[in-house]
Scaffold this active site. Structure first.
Site, short mmCIF file in Angstrom:
data_model
loop_
_atom_site.label_atom_id
_atom_site.label_comp_id
_atom_site.label_asym_id
_atom_site.label_seq_id
_atom_site.Cartn_x
_atom_site.Cartn_y
_atom_site.Cartn_z
N ASN A 139 0.85 -1.19 0.00
CA ASN A 139 0.00 0.00 0.00
C ASN A 139 0.89 1.24 0.00
OD1 ASN A 139 -2.84 1.11 0.44
ND2 ASN A 139 -1.71 2.16 2.06
N GLU A 200 -1.15 0.53 -5.13
CA GLU A 200 -1.04 1.81 -5.84
C GLU A 200 0.21 1.89 -6.73
OE1 GLU A 200 -1.86 1.74 -2.55
OE2 GLU A 200 -3.54 3.11 -2.20
N ASP A 246 -4.39 21.81 8.05
CA ASP A 246 -4.84 20.78 7.11
C ASP A 246 -5.42 21.41 5.85
OD1 ASP A 246 -5.35 18.23 6.07
OD2 ASP A 246 -5.61 17.45 8.07
C1 FMN Z 1 -0.70 15.85 0.27
C2 FMN Z 1 -1.45 14.79 0.98
C3 FMN Z 1 -1.30 14.61 2.35
C4 FMN Z 1 -1.96 13.59 3.01
N1 FMN Z 1 -1.74 13.39 4.34
C5 FMN Z 1 -2.28 12.31 4.96
C6 FMN Z 1 -1.98 12.02 6.31
O1 FMN Z 1 -1.24 12.74 6.97
N2 FMN Z 1 -2.53 10.90 6.86
C7 FMN Z 1 -3.35 10.08 6.15
O2 FMN Z 1 -3.77 9.05 6.69
N3 FMN Z 1 -3.68 10.35 4.87
C8 FMN Z 1 -3.15 11.44 4.27
N4 FMN Z 1 -3.45 11.71 2.97
C9 FMN Z 1 -4.44 10.90 2.28
C10 FMN Z 1 -3.89 9.59 1.82
O3 FMN Z 1 -2.80 9.67 0.95
C11 FMN Z 1 -5.04 9.00 1.08
O4 FMN Z 1 -6.08 8.82 1.97
C12 FMN Z 1 -4.71 7.73 0.45
O5 FMN Z 1 -5.53 7.63 -0.64
C13 FMN Z 1 -4.94 6.56 1.37
O6 FMN Z 1 -4.96 5.45 0.55
P1 FMN Z 1 -5.21 4.03 1.18
O7 FMN Z 1 -6.63 4.05 1.70
O8 FMN Z 1 -4.99 3.09 0.05
O9 FMN Z 1 -4.21 3.86 2.28
C14 FMN Z 1 -2.82 12.75 2.30
C15 FMN Z 1 -3.00 12.94 0.93
C16 FMN Z 1 -2.32 13.95 0.27
C17 FMN Z 1 -2.51 14.10 -1.20
#
Ligand code: FMN
Length: 441
Positions: A139, A200, A246
């Protein structure tokens, strides 16, 4: 396209700003990035660090299109195709991200920015975390990292997402690699949330070739062309994380979050650290845009969807406009319900006809003004699971935020209380097209 090729492409087009005077990472650099709006920038001199810093790399859709080599209008279909047809990346013959190994782990050597006045400390904001879930496999996800000392971070894990799920069920420390300065397609793929089991990295490969490298101290594969890789372990020890700005440009609450212990830092020669302004245009675009294909797919199951826009005014996360070709009187309502299924954090959605441009906020408002009757066209869903980012939602530790959701069907109605609607009265009238050059001296 890796970060360096991308910087070159931006430079060739005259879009890259280069700052040669020294800029302090404590507050000053965030101010410069903010003042540049969406313009990409390379900071060549950072006091106290040998790393250069790049920021605002993909703050505009045009920049993403440039990096993927597609027209802006073709971006959504490119992302949808990558989601639907992922590809397995190859193992790289050589790993640029391991050209150099830091002699010892000392996070103070990295140019980690402090952003806002009330931040808890310096924060890594463009780090893409690679982990392996014991059930669903690899992931990738972004995680902001609060630097605690020379070796440790507090990591924000949104509950229920990939990394949090894997960490919650791991009895021991979870091996993790934080990749910084990753190729553009990895930035996009990491921002997507495909169903569990959909790696991903394979979505990134479907967007552009993304060779992988084996980490040196953890059993993980990372994009070989990353600028910097921090290898370590996500422990079950907790620390305060926040306050931090945020997506909403408001301060997020302080939470107890897991501690990451870094055990090795590898990087390219003359490494470039990537910064990402929290709440800035790049953060917004990267959060919102990759959700457009998910909404598109969900709406496509119930009616003829044309375009989806996650709007910047809605923090690029909470609001969307969905354009459909209406074929049935209930298509607007069906599209609303499907859009909420396609993006769980969506709070308000407006559905419009295909004669209204979803990217033109004034036109969308025009459709609201001329096609909507609130008593008939507004759907409200109370007590729904919502976004952790919404300050107005109800937040309880360990529980999903609770919110009300609203969908507005701003399509031309087919039936009215007095009989079938007359579509002609909803059409916007155009004047005769002329060439002004024929009229003005
Ligand atoms: C710039 C940016 C910052 C992010 N920061 C966080 C974070 O601090 N913690 C978090 O859990 N997700 C964060 N996200 C969202 C995750 O990258 C996003 O939820 C991701 O799609 C999770 O994928 P998954 O469900 O496959 O793990 C962020 C996304 C972006 C684009």
């Amino acid at each position: 396209m890796d970060l360096r090729l991308f910087l070159n492409a931006l430079q060739e087009r005259g879009e890259l700003a280069t700052v040669t005077r020294p800029v302090d990472v404590r507050g000053e650099m965030a101010g410069v990035i903010d003042a540049l709006g969406a313009r990409p920038v390379l900071f060549a001199a950072v006091p106290g660090s040998e790393y250069r810093v790049a920021a605002n790399l993909v703050a505009r859709r045009e920049a993403i299109a440039l990096g993927l080599g597609v027209a802006v209008d073709d971006l959504p279909s490119r992302l949808v195709a990558a989601l639907q047809r992922p590809r397995t990346p190859s193992l790289a013959a050589t790993a640029p991200c391991q050209e150099a190994v830091e002699p010892e782990v000392n996070l103070a050597r990295l140019p980690i920015l402090s952003h806002g006045p009330r931040d808890a400390g310096p924060y890594v904001t463009a780090g893409v975390a690679a982990i392996v879930d014991s059930d669903s496999g690899p992931n990738l996800a972004f995680h902001r990292l609060l630097q605690l000392d020379e070796r440790r971070f507090a990591v924000r894990l949104v509950e229920g997402r990939g990394t949090h799920t894997a960490w919650s069920k791991a009895a021991d420390d979870l091996p993790i690699a934080i990749c910084l300065g990753v190729p553009l397609q990895v930035l996009l793929a990491a921002a997507m949330s495909p169903p569990p089991g959909h790696d991903e990295m394979r979505i990134a490969e479907a967007l552009a070739p993304t060779p992988l490298a084996r980490c040196q101290t953890v059993p993980l594969l990372v994009p070989a062309e990353s600028e910097i890789v921090l290898e370590g372990r996500l422990t079950h020890e907790l620390a305060d994380e926040g306050p931090f700005i945020d997506l909403t440009e408001t301060y997020d609450i302080v939470r107890r979050q897991p501690i990451l212990e870094v055990q090795r830092i590898t990087h390219r020669r003359e490494p470039i650290y990537q910064a990402l302004l929290p709440g800035g245009p790049e953060h917004k675009l990267l959060m919102g845009m990759p959700r457009e294909p998910s909404i598109y797919d969900a709406v496509a199951e119930v009616c003829r969807v044309r375009r989806v826009h996650i709007t910047p005014g809605g923090t690029s996360w909470l609001h969307a406009v969905v354009q459909i070709s209406k074929q049935h009187p209930d298509d607007g309502r069906r599209a609303i319900e499907a859009a909420f299924r396609g993006h769980g954090s969506l709070k308000h959605v407006v559905v419009i006809d295909d004669d209204v441009d979803p990217f033109d906020a004034a036109r969308v408002e025009w459709a609201l003004a001329t096609r909507v009757q609130a008593g008939r066209d507004v759907l409200v869903f109370a007590d729904q699971p919502g976004s952790s980012l919404d300050p107005s939602a109800v937040h309880a530790p360990g529980h999903k935020a609770q919110t009300a959701k609203m969908g507005i069907d701003a399509t031309i109605p087919w039936d009215t209380p007095t009989g079938p609607a007359d579509p002609a009265k909803y059409q916007r009238v155009s004047y005769r097209a002329v060439d002004l050059a024929d009229y003005l001296a």
